[in-house]
Scaffold this active site. Structure first.
Site, PDB file in Angstrom:
ATOM      1  N   MET A  66       0.976  -1.185  -0.107  1.00 39.97           N
ATOM      2  CA  MET A  66       0.082   0.068   0.030  1.00 39.97           C
ATOM      3  C   MET A  66       0.950   1.169  -0.012  1.00 39.97           C
ATOM      4  SD  MET A  66      -3.398  -1.102   2.115  1.00 39.97           S
ATOM      5  CE  MET A  66      -2.750  -0.587   3.707  1.00 39.97           C
ATOM      6  N   GLY A  67       2.035   1.168  -0.446  1.00 34.20           N
ATOM      7  CA  GLY A  67       2.996   2.037  -0.270  1.00 34.20           C
ATOM      8  C   GLY A  67       3.569   2.440   0.925  1.00 34.20           C
ATOM      9  N   HIS A 118       9.392  -3.371   3.219  1.00 33.25           N
ATOM     10  CA  HIS A 118       8.814  -3.801   1.922  1.00 33.25           C
ATOM     11  C   HIS A 118      10.058  -3.894   1.295  1.00 33.25           C
ATOM     12  CE1 HIS A 118       5.588  -1.026   3.158  1.00 33.25           C
ATOM     13  NE2 HIS A 118       5.026  -1.875   2.885  1.00 33.25           N
ATOM     14  N   LYS A 173       4.818  -9.941   9.246  1.00 34.25           N
ATOM     15  CA  LYS A 173       4.039  -9.187  10.221  1.00 34.25           C
ATOM     16  C   LYS A 173       2.691  -9.266  10.290  1.00 34.25           C
ATOM     17  CE  LYS A 173       3.821  -4.479  10.359  1.00 34.25           C
ATOM     18  NZ  LYS A 173       2.482  -4.197  10.885  1.00 34.25           N
ATOM     19  N   VAL A 184      10.773  -7.255   9.560  1.00 33.83           N
ATOM     20  CA  VAL A 184      12.170  -6.566   9.957  1.00 33.83           C
ATOM     21  C   VAL A 184      11.840  -5.666  11.164  1.00 33.83           C
ATOM     22  CG1 VAL A 184      13.479  -4.749   8.734  1.00 33.83           C
ATOM     23  CG2 VAL A 184      12.343  -6.679   7.473  1.00 33.83           C
ATOM     24  N   SER A 238       4.340   0.928   8.208  1.00 33.70           N
ATOM     25  CA  SER A 238       4.054   2.375   7.493  1.00 33.70           C
ATOM     26  C   SER A 238       3.112   3.073   8.626  1.00 33.70           C
ATOM     27  CB  SER A 238       3.010   2.213   6.357  1.00 33.70           C
ATOM     28  OG  SER A 238       3.703   1.428   5.418  1.00 33.70           O
TER      29      SER A 238
HETATM   30  O1  PAF Z   1      -0.281  -5.878   3.522  1.00 34.75           O
HETATM   31  C1  PAF Z   1      -0.708  -4.822   2.813  1.00 34.75           C
HETATM   32  O2  PAF Z   1      -0.104  -3.842   2.576  1.00 34.75           O
HETATM   33  C2  PAF Z   1      -2.201  -4.882   1.991  1.00 34.75           C
HETATM   34  O3  PAF Z   1      -3.000  -5.481   2.945  1.00 34.75           O
HETATM   35  C3  PAF Z   1      -1.991  -5.751   0.674  1.00 34.75           C
HETATM   36  C4  PAF Z   1      -1.523  -6.979   0.650  1.00 34.75           C
HETATM   37  C5  PAF Z   1      -1.109  -4.898  -0.323  1.00 34.75           C
HETATM   38  C6  PAF Z   1      -3.399  -5.577   0.057  1.00 34.75           C
HETATM   39  O4  PAF Z   1      -4.013  -4.379  -0.108  1.00 34.75           O
END
Ligand code: PAF
Length: 291
Positions: free
Chosen positions: A30-31, A37, A161, A188, A198
């Protein structure tokens, strides 16, 4: 690195890769990308090795947030995310809009949403996060299915996580015969134990210190259980007392469960998984560990 915003372009690129025998790994996000990430992107690069392609999706999926949750204030840092993806070796980043993912049909009328198909896992999603956030996993499994159909990944990488999420995705892939291998990449942590998220950027410096109670609780139980088993009830009470010493901490849940079935256990042993969700001020944090 390609930056793609439409399904048509993403799907035809993926189809061309597949027709040329190229392996694809997807990192759904989700950025607001952080080191956690980046470790998923590195696992994706390893999975496909030199000849495959790594796609990162960045999409804050509205249907996995309840109306009282942080959808509108969820951090959006696209330019920085694109730079990080490029540096980490992604081949493409897919950033669809809501209208692309859940088209509403006629833009200039109040017509009801045209989008009406959802995917839901019916058992594993009923505990823990599923109790506090009843529509959450339906939103996750729906969007992950859509991303799988658009990006056609041979591998998809999820973070440990969100252990319950990863378990549900694995179950969905098995139940729906989706030809994608799920890889779960380890949590991590900061050097003091805080799991990267985030949402950590919502925390004030004081809340950031209080937030250490989650990883400390996990560590405390890991140490106890390495010596002998304990009743779950007794451990929950001990953790409750420990966490409630933090002035801004409010426990949502503490659970001990079987890592495959997610069924709660009465007696906690090595091999049991522990998960907890705690509000620190207004920020809801989750963490988990194998004991
Ligand atoms: O874990 C996440 O960031 C979200 O739940 C995902 C898997 C990208 C789905 O929107």
């Amino acid at each position: 690195m390609k930056h793609i915003e439409t399904i048509k372009e993403m799907q035809s690129l993926a189809l061309n890769w597949k027709r040329s025998g190229i392996t694809i790994a997807l990192v759904p996000t989700m950025g607001a990308l952080h080191e956690g990430h980046l470790s998923l992107i590195r696992s994706a690069c390893q999975a496909v090795q030199l000849h495959g392609k790594v796609v990162v999706s960045i999409y804050v999926n509205p249907i996995q947030f309840a109306p009282n949750e942080d959808y509108s204030k969820y951090p959006r840092t696209l330019q920085n995310d694109l730079r990080l993806c490029q540096e980490a070796g992604a081949d493409a980043v897919f950033t669809p809009s809501n209208e692309v993912m859940y088209p509403s049909g006629n833009e200039d009328s109040n017509a009801p949403l045209r989008y009406s198909t959802f995917v839901s896992e019916e058992v594993l999603s009923k505990t823990m996060e599923g109790i506090s956030r009843p529509a959450h996993f339906r939103g996750v499994t729906t969007v992950v299915n859509k991303l799988f159909n658009i990006i056609l990944p041979d591998y998809a990488i999820f973070g440990e996580k969100d252990f319950q999420q990863a378990t549900i995705i694995r179950r969905m892939v098995r139940d729906l015969n989706i030809p994608t291998q799920i890889i779960v990449s380890p949590i991590v942590r900061e050097s003091d134990g805080l799991a990267l998220s985030s949402r950590n950027r919502y925390l004030s410096p004081d809340e950031r210190t209080q937030a250490l109670c989650l990883s400390k609780a996990l560590k405390m139980v890991q140490e106890k259980v390495s010596i002998q088993s304990f009743p779950a009830k007794e451990l929950k009470e001990e953790i409750r007392v420990m966490i409630e010493k933090q002035p801004d901490a409010k426990i949502d849940y503490i659970e001990f469960f079987d890592p495959e079935s997610l069924v709660p256990v009465v007696e906690v042993n090595t091999g049991t998984r522990m998960a907890l969700a705690v509000y620190i001020g207004k920020t809801r944090l989750i963490d988990n560990a194998i004991l």
